[in-house]
Design an enzyme around this catalytic site. Structure first.
Site, short mmCIF file in Angstrom:
data_model
loop_
_atom_site.label_atom_id
_atom_site.label_comp_id
_atom_site.label_asym_id
_atom_site.label_seq_id
_atom_site.Cartn_x
_atom_site.Cartn_y
_atom_site.Cartn_z
N ASP A 1 0.82 -1.22 0.00
CA ASP A 1 0.00 0.00 0.00
C ASP A 1 0.85 1.26 0.00
O ASP A 1 0.66 2.16 0.84
CB ASP A 1 -0.94 0.02 1.22
CG ASP A 1 -1.70 -1.27 1.40
OD1 ASP A 1 -2.07 -1.88 0.38
OD2 ASP A 1 -1.92 -1.69 2.55
N GLU B 1 -11.11 0.54 -3.72
CA GLU B 1 -10.51 0.98 -2.46
C GLU B 1 -9.25 1.81 -2.77
O GLU B 1 -8.99 2.17 -3.91
CB GLU B 1 -10.16 -0.24 -1.60
CG GLU B 1 -9.24 -1.23 -2.29
CD GLU B 1 -9.03 -2.52 -1.53
OE1 GLU B 1 -9.25 -2.52 -0.30
OE2 GLU B 1 -8.63 -3.52 -2.15
#
Length: 534
Positions: free
Chosen positions: A15, A187
């Site tokens: 991420d 997301e």
């Protein structure tokens, strides 16, 4: 032409959120249940990277005691505006089943090295928050909204709300600005502004092998957002021959010379299992803006490359770090992590015995509260880990040793304990989806040994433990073990279509001690060696 080899942040570093501040580049990555929270790496050339700090170091900032496996810190977003660094992140308290308890926070600092503030609470509507600083000085938080209702899209869209620096909270209306594409699982949102457009970059397809980067744009921050006509701008889906799989969850940065780069999540699977025991890693791709204002990879494709053209910047290498930590100082090596809570003299110290790391035994691997475990990421496919242990257990409930760990249900453990028949002895235990096993037909007595050397050799999917009395002559102990099981992919478990377990971290190797009797007996480790062999 200088080239960058991917991944730039090997091992469990998912991420990525990248920024440039003058001549310095920083990437923040997720840490989940491992403490301290959020890894920040530094570079000046986008090629060479060094882990420099963890912003979440205090319990007042992050209290994860009781958090589930793969809960904790998800998807931090790092930004910089007018002399202040900002970090938004999620502390996930539950994530298996229809509900997700996801609390979003903001911390700030005047310098990347801190001090970082205590957190400001934002919301709990979903995870993956990101902070956007608009040209007019307003700040906006985006995050996905989670929808637990039956027969709904659980990934219910991307929410936008203004953040007030004065009031230190979110204010005003909440807008749902993007419902995602047919890929679903939308997301990881980030907003960028370029040439009059607002660009919304999201991760879609889930964080496994269908992962992708989707971009949409609008002339208004509030939408409507037009999806890039080519579909995903980066993905490995459908290309099993690629070395970099799971490509998605990206962010972008412009260099001093206005070259454009994208960092993104990736994974490198072992064959043939397709399990990624190194976890989800960070890679980089060169990118560009097209004449009609869309974001593209510089090579014109959508697949991640292992070798990427470096920017026109002077190379800035870092010194090679030593393989062995002798525990001679009071500070613990920055690569070591604990589970869920900060290091405390209550259970870990280098002060009581000079040149040794002392661990006081606490709870078992099954605990999500207080484990005495210190470990580091596996960051290469072939490694050796070694330690020297002095430990005098009096009961079978006292153990210490070397652990290859994914989570509370999946690990291999070479340990010293006590047996009524053999006295001080060696054993190997394992857990596979929570199924406990002991891997030696009978324990090996080391009674009377003051010291025991322990070693693990990992080569791709193979793990072999060793022990020694003198650190020179080594004996293999136990069978060869399947290292590929210490991975997100193996850990994920569905029965009858119901998700029972999932993981988002990676393999760790380290030392630990347990005392299930409550006497808190200590174990002394003289050194820890982590050596990459490839």
């Amino acid at each position: 032409m200088s080239l960058i080899r991917n991944p730039i942040l090997p091992g469990f570093n998912p991420d990525p959120s990248i920024i440039r501040v003058r001549n310095d580049y920083y990437i923040a990555t997720s840490t989940f249940e491992w403490f301290p929270g959020i890894q920040i790496h530094h570079s000046r050339d986008l090629k060479n990277w060094k882990l420099i700090t963890h912003p979440l170091t205090r319990k007042s900032q992050l209290d994860m005691v009781g958090n589930p496996d793969s809960g904790g810190v998800w998807a931090p977003c790092l930004s910089y505006h007018e002399g202040t660094y900002y970090l938004v992140f999620t502390d996930v308290k539950s994530h298996i089943g229809p509900f997700k308890d996801t609390h979003n926070y903001l911390i700030t600092a005047p310098d990347i090295m801190g001090p970082w503030s205590d957190p400001i609470y934002l919301n709990s509507s979903g995870f993956d928050p990101s902070l956007f600083h608009d040209d007019d000085g307003k700040k906006w938080v985006v995050n996905l909204v989670w929808d637990h209702r039956k027969n709904r899209n659980s990934f219910g869209g991307i929410l936008l709300q203004e953040y007030s620096s004065e009031d230190k909270k979110l204010i005003g209306p909440i807008y749902n600005i993007f419902k995602g594409t047919k890929l679903g699982l939308t997301e990881g949102p980030h907003i960028y502004k370029q040439n009059g457009y607002y660009y919304l970059m999201t991760a879609e397809g889930g964080t496994r092998y269908e992962h992708a980067v989707t971009v949409a744009r609008s002339i208004s921050l509030f939408g409507p957002y037009e999806v890039d006509p080519i579909g995903p701008i980066l993905t490995s889906a459908g290309r099993p021959e690629l070395k970099l799989q799971k490509a998605g969850h990206a962010s972008i940065v412009h260099t001093q010379d206005n070259e454009l780069y994208m960092v993104h999540l990736t994974g490198r699977p072992l064959k043939p299992s397709m399990n990624c025991n190194l976890g989800r890693e960070t890679a980089i791709q060169k990118a560009m803006w097209t004449e009609d204002g869309w974001l593209r990879l510089a090579d014109g494709g959508i697949s991640p490359q292992t070798m990427v053209e470096a920017p026109l910047l002077p190379e800035y290498p870092f010194e090679v770090e030593p393989d062995t930590d002798h525990f001679d100082g009071e500070d613990i090596n920055i690569h070591f992590n604990s589970l869920r809570e900060p290091l405390s003299e209550e259970w870990i110290t280098t002060k009581e015995r000079k040149g040794f790391l002392r661990l006081r035994g606490r709870e078992s691997f099954s605990s999500s509260h207080r484990q005495s475990l210190l470990a580091r990421r596996q960051q290469a496919f072939s490694i050796t880990a070694e330690t020297l242990l002095e430990f005098e257990p009096k009961t079978h409930q006292q153990m210490a040793g070397l652990v290859y760990y994914y989570n509370s249900k999946n690990y291999y453990y070479l340990f010293i304990s006590h047996d009524e028949e053999h006295g001080k002895c060696l054993g190997i235990m394992s857990s596979d989806h929570g199924k406990y096993d002991e891997l030696l037909e009978k324990t090996i007595s080391v009674d009377g040994w003051e010291q025991v050397f322990l070693k693990a050799e990992i080569h791709y999917e193979e793990l072999q433990f060793y022990f020694s009395k003198d650190g020179i002559s080594w004996s293999a102990i136990g069978p060869g073990l399947d290292a590929s099981k210490i991975s997100d992919d193996h850990v994920e478990l569905k029965i009858g279509g119901i998700l029972l377990d999932q993981g988002f971290t990676g393999a760790f190797i380290g030392v630990c001690a347990q005392d299930l009797s409550g006497q808190r007996i200590h174990a002394d480790f003289d050194y820890f060696t982590y050596r990459e062999r490839e």
